[in-house]
Write an enzyme that holds these catalytic residues in place. Sequence first.
Site, short mmCIF file in Angstrom:
data_model
loop_
_atom_site.label_atom_id
_atom_site.label_comp_id
_atom_site.label_asym_id
_atom_site.label_seq_id
_atom_site.Cartn_x
_atom_site.Cartn_y
_atom_site.Cartn_z
N SER A 172 0.80 -1.22 0.00
CA SER A 172 0.00 0.00 0.00
C SER A 172 0.83 1.27 0.00
O SER A 172 0.34 2.31 -0.42
CB SER A 172 -0.95 0.00 1.19
OG SER A 172 -0.24 -0.15 2.39
N HIS A 228 -5.34 -3.05 -3.05
CA HIS A 228 -4.90 -2.16 -4.14
C HIS A 228 -4.67 -2.92 -5.44
O HIS A 228 -4.03 -2.40 -6.36
CB HIS A 228 -3.61 -1.44 -3.73
CG HIS A 228 -3.78 -0.63 -2.48
ND1 HIS A 228 -4.30 0.64 -2.47
CD2 HIS A 228 -3.53 -0.94 -1.18
CE1 HIS A 228 -4.36 1.09 -1.23
NE2 HIS A 228 -3.90 0.14 -0.43
N LYS A 288 -11.81 0.89 -2.46
CA LYS A 288 -10.83 1.54 -3.34
C LYS A 288 -11.36 1.54 -4.78
O LYS A 288 -12.22 2.34 -5.11
CB LYS A 288 -9.47 0.88 -3.14
CG LYS A 288 -9.10 0.97 -1.65
CD LYS A 288 -7.74 0.56 -1.31
CE LYS A 288 -7.52 0.38 0.19
NZ LYS A 288 -7.70 1.55 1.02
#
Length: 642
Positions: A431, A459, A490
């Site tokens: 991250s 991610h 996200k």
Amino acid sequence: MTLYSMKMRASREENGLSQHISGAEKILSEAELGDNAAALLSRALHHAKGRADFINLKIEATTPEEIAYIEALPVATVDVANAAEGQQTILKYLSQLGIPNGAAIMRQFSHTYEMRGAMLLDVDTLERLEPDPARGLRATYMDAEHTPARQAGDCKNHFQEAIVLASKVVSAPHIVAEICMSDDPDYVTGYVAAPSIGYVRITRLKAMGCPDGGRIFLYCGPRKEVPACIEYLEKQKVLVRHVPVNPGKAPLTDSWQPLKDDLTMRRSAQLYRTIKTLQTPQRAQVKSDGQDLLMLASNSYLGLSDEPRVKAAAIEAVARYGAGSGGSRLTTGTLPLHNALEAELASFKNANAALLFNTGYMANVGILSALGTPGSIIFSDELNHASIIDGCRLSHARTIVYRHNDMADLEAKIQAAAPTHGLIVSDAVFSMDGDIADLPGILQLAKKYHLLSMVDEAHATGVIGATGHGIVEHFGLPKNPDVLMGTMSKALASEGGFVCGSQLLIDYLRNTARSFIFSTSLAPAPLAAAQAALTILRTEPQRVQRLQENTRTFCAALAENGIQTKASSAIVPIIIGDEGRAMRIAQKLYDCGIFLTAIRYPTVAQDSARLRAAIMATHTTAELQDAAGTIAAAIQSVPIKK
Ligand code: PMP
């Protein structure tokens, strides 16, 4: 009357190395032996640093005649604002004691860090006088004289132990002072002790996060008497009289004072955190505090949080099912939306089943605390996200941290630990660095050593792999890891965490993952938004390609401006180093219309502060190219040292 010296040293083998867990020593009467032995064993077996696997309990008879009785040093506390002031205070005391070379002595702390014992330093020549410099000197055979009130079960009193040690050390022949700094990165109080000044606690002696620490005994006397000094430190039995139980401070009249002190320290270390508010949705152009900014820090990678179809789905779900879910999943809080999204996620990730959590953080904490059963071992990458670290901490497993993405280190640590069962866990995309885990390597080692494998795709989903399916697609692997965790917060533009895997895994987690069981389930709006975002991700893979292209464009533009970065995902770290400088650059960029967050310790290692750029599919090429130029100019305009 016979007295007994009791010494306990507890350690544990960790990665082939013996790791110190706890140590203590006492001087006791025969009647006190049993209870104290039991108390010390219990300390060794139930220590916060882990359970000792080697405990050395040594009991030696002695007599009162062999014991030197000394008075405890008087205690004083000097409250300083920061480490620099703390170091200055030590220098002032050393000069008051007539000790030259104070600054050079303090620099020796960079060498004490690896030593188990103390450094014995000649104050005039700065020569090291310990016979074995790697080991250092161990001042032992000492205790506080007992008070009738003291009980064997008394928990360790670090303060008292430090006074006992310092009092003994500075009563040794030719020792003129002792300086001590803890090697705990977050314990910044240290002391200087000498017969004429007493034991002077200095509230800040190093910056928070600094791992340096150790002890220095300052010797001033003829060389031929060094052995007598060492003999006293290492062999003379000493009982210290009138040792205070705490630093002598009156009870706090303001119970909030420790919290205020903590925040003051964070401010002075440039580690104080504040919040910026956005007045617009997450998109390429945002407004914050009335200012228009280019957003270069959002995790809404595909720009879907402001997508009309995603918003419409959320609104419709609220109209149909209401605002809140009203209960936990296992009671009244399961809607068709939960079941449908789980089925959709499982299918997207090519898994048999999925389970939703309220956030990605809660997913990691729930999964790892449930899978980390007693006796198992979790092998965790050193750069894993905080939620993985917290999951490991909450589990009953032992955790072994391996070097970042280093499969040789991981294998060596698996071999050394020889687990009967356990798990390897890694961020899929890290991250704060944006690099990608060596999943083929992890899967191979998991198979070879019969371990489960887990990746966190926070991610990765919607970001890597040709169509955004994540790390398995990125590497073209035929098989998933056993546990695929992800978040809807996200690229999926909403909120909530999830885990995909076998039906067995999901059944187990539904029954055991406490953050799943004991929390009210996700509300209709985020569920419907995530579902709509997932459908868009599935049907419009060109958004993923655009994101990947944008990242290449941004990195190329940075390179043209002299900034080299490595980006394998949509996270582009621009390393600055110094925390204060990173903050000033981020503020400068903010003033120039770019929202780019500075990431600091403890999120990343100290002195590796960075600007963490996050690219979105909805950025235009011109926005990214212009931003690269502005970033380079801002970095250049902020000097390395203020
Ligand atoms: N894992 C990683 C790698 C993350 O970066 C994050 C969020 N920063 C999480 C888990 C937690 O996810 P969430 O924000 O949904 O709680």
